[in-house]
Motif scaffolding. Structure first.
Motif, PDB file in Angstrom:
ATOM      1  N   TYR A  21     103.693  63.424  51.625  1.00  0.00           N
ATOM      2  CA  TYR A  21     103.961  63.476  49.942  1.00  0.00           C
ATOM      3  C   TYR A  21     103.739  64.490  49.458  1.00  0.00           C
ATOM      4  O   TYR A  21     103.973  65.053  48.472  1.00  0.00           O
ATOM      5  CB  TYR A  21     103.056  62.241  49.589  1.00  0.00           C
ATOM      6  CG  TYR A  21     102.603  62.183  48.180  1.00  0.00           C
ATOM      7  CD1 TYR A  21     103.593  61.960  47.115  1.00  0.00           C
ATOM      8  CD2 TYR A  21     101.472  62.827  47.746  1.00  0.00           C
ATOM      9  CE1 TYR A  21     104.000  61.594  46.160  1.00  0.00           C
ATOM     10  CE2 TYR A  21     101.450  62.949  46.508  1.00  0.00           C
ATOM     11  CZ  TYR A  21     102.840  62.370  45.785  1.00  0.00           C
ATOM     12  OH  TYR A  21     102.144  62.287  43.897  1.00  0.00           O
ATOM     13  N   ARG A  22     102.325  65.128  50.086  1.00  0.00           N
ATOM     14  CA  ARG A  22     102.030  66.495  50.122  1.00  0.00           C
ATOM     15  C   ARG A  22     103.112  67.790  49.487  1.00  0.00           C
ATOM     16  O   ARG A  22     103.053  68.477  49.293  1.00  0.00           O
ATOM     17  CB  ARG A  22     100.813  66.608  49.880  1.00  0.00           C
ATOM     18  CG  ARG A  22     100.239  67.753  49.900  1.00  0.00           C
ATOM     19  CD  ARG A  22      99.942  68.103  48.435  1.00  0.00           C
ATOM     20  NE  ARG A  22      99.284  67.466  47.532  1.00  0.00           N
ATOM     21  CZ  ARG A  22      99.369  67.188  46.654  1.00  0.00           C
ATOM     22  NH1 ARG A  22      99.901  68.253  45.756  1.00  0.00           N
ATOM     23  NH2 ARG A  22      99.162  66.272  45.678  1.00  0.00           N
ATOM     24  N   LEU A  24     106.105  66.791  49.712  1.00  0.00           N
ATOM     25  CA  LEU A  24     107.542  67.448  48.652  1.00  0.00           C
ATOM     26  C   LEU A  24     107.067  67.187  47.191  1.00  0.00           C
ATOM     27  O   LEU A  24     107.787  68.424  46.460  1.00  0.00           O
ATOM     28  CB  LEU A  24     108.035  66.024  48.916  1.00  0.00           C
ATOM     29  CG  LEU A  24     108.857  66.262  49.864  1.00  0.00           C
ATOM     30  CD1 LEU A  24     109.345  64.141  50.352  1.00  0.00           C
ATOM     31  CD2 LEU A  24     109.501  66.649  50.454  1.00  0.00           C
ATOM     32  N   ALA A  25     105.487  66.942  47.090  1.00  0.00           N
ATOM     33  CA  ALA A  25     105.722  67.215  45.589  1.00  0.00           C
ATOM     34  C   ALA A  25     104.214  68.174  45.306  1.00  0.00           C
ATOM     35  O   ALA A  25     103.362  67.844  43.884  1.00  0.00           O
ATOM     36  CB  ALA A  25     104.305  65.590  45.267  1.00  0.00           C
ATOM     37  N   GLY A  26     103.769  68.974  46.153  1.00  0.00           N
ATOM     38  CA  GLY A  26     102.881  70.234  46.285  1.00  0.00           C
ATOM     39  C   GLY A  26     103.681  71.026  44.465  1.00  0.00           C
ATOM     40  O   GLY A  26     104.561  71.564  44.853  1.00  0.00           O
ATOM     41  N   PRO A  27     102.578  71.149  43.936  1.00  0.00           N
ATOM     42  CA  PRO A  27     102.180  72.247  42.656  1.00  0.00           C
ATOM     43  C   PRO A  27     103.255  73.368  42.855  1.00  0.00           C
ATOM     44  O   PRO A  27     104.007  74.507  42.460  1.00  0.00           O
ATOM     45  CB  PRO A  27     101.921  71.928  41.967  1.00  0.00           C
ATOM     46  CG  PRO A  27     100.432  71.671  42.859  1.00  0.00           C
ATOM     47  CD  PRO A  27     100.967  70.553  43.831  1.00  0.00           C
ATOM     48  N   ASP A  31      99.992  75.421  48.456  1.00  0.00           N
ATOM     49  CA  ASP A  31      99.967  73.544  49.009  1.00  0.00           C
ATOM     50  C   ASP A  31     101.058  73.703  49.473  1.00  0.00           C
ATOM     51  O   ASP A  31     100.872  72.186  50.804  1.00  0.00           O
ATOM     52  CB  ASP A  31     100.593  72.949  47.211  1.00  0.00           C
ATOM     53  CG  ASP A  31      99.142  72.898  46.061  1.00  0.00           C
ATOM     54  OD1 ASP A  31      97.988  73.575  47.027  1.00  0.00           O
ATOM     55  OD2 ASP A  31      99.328  72.710  45.496  1.00  0.00           O
ATOM     56  N   ARG A  32     102.355  73.486  49.543  1.00  0.00           N
ATOM     57  CA  ARG A  32     102.915  73.246  50.781  1.00  0.00           C
ATOM     58  C   ARG A  32     103.083  74.099  51.903  1.00  0.00           C
ATOM     59  O   ARG A  32     103.244  73.088  53.094  1.00  0.00           O
ATOM     60  CB  ARG A  32     104.986  73.690  50.325  1.00  0.00           C
ATOM     61  CG  ARG A  32     104.945  72.736  48.977  1.00  0.00           C
ATOM     62  CD  ARG A  32     106.580  72.462  48.618  1.00  0.00           C
ATOM     63  NE  ARG A  32     106.771  72.063  47.280  1.00  0.00           N
ATOM     64  CZ  ARG A  32     107.153  71.943  46.535  1.00  0.00           C
ATOM     65  NH1 ARG A  32     106.595  73.738  45.623  1.00  0.00           N
ATOM     66  NH2 ARG A  32     107.091  71.004  45.433  1.00  0.00           N
TER      67      ARG A  32
END
Length: 88
Positions: A21-22, A24-27, A31-32
């Motif tokens: 989830y992090r 795919l949704a990292g801003p 973060d990714r």
């Protein structure tokens, strides 16, 4: 003893799902990158757990390869990444 393996599998699956989830949704790209490193670490733990469960040591060679590739990839991305564009 089987309950220990089931608990380990559930915890590793949960960690992989939260990490995906992090990822795919990292801003931001950092973060990714951290999520990808975490996902590789969780995958390595899963491979180690499988090796202990099945008593098969042939899969442990993949741990070394995964660790080396992960390290080189993380250093490369951290070194040559382009800054994220700020909105606003």
């Amino acid at each position: 003893m089987m309950t220990v393996w089931v608990i380990a599998a559930v915890m590793l699956s949960t960690a992989a799902a939260v990490t995906m989830y992090r990822l795919l949704a990292g801003p931001s790209t950092l973060d990714r990158l951290v999520a990808l490193d975490t996902f590789v670490a969780v995958s390595m733990c899963a491979i180690g757990t499988w090796a202990a469960f099945s008593l098969d040591t042939t899969v442990t060679y993949s741990l070394t390869a995964l660790a080396l590739i992960s390290f080189v990839g993380s250093v490369s991305v951290a070194r040559f990444r382009v800054r994220d564009r700020e909105d606003g």
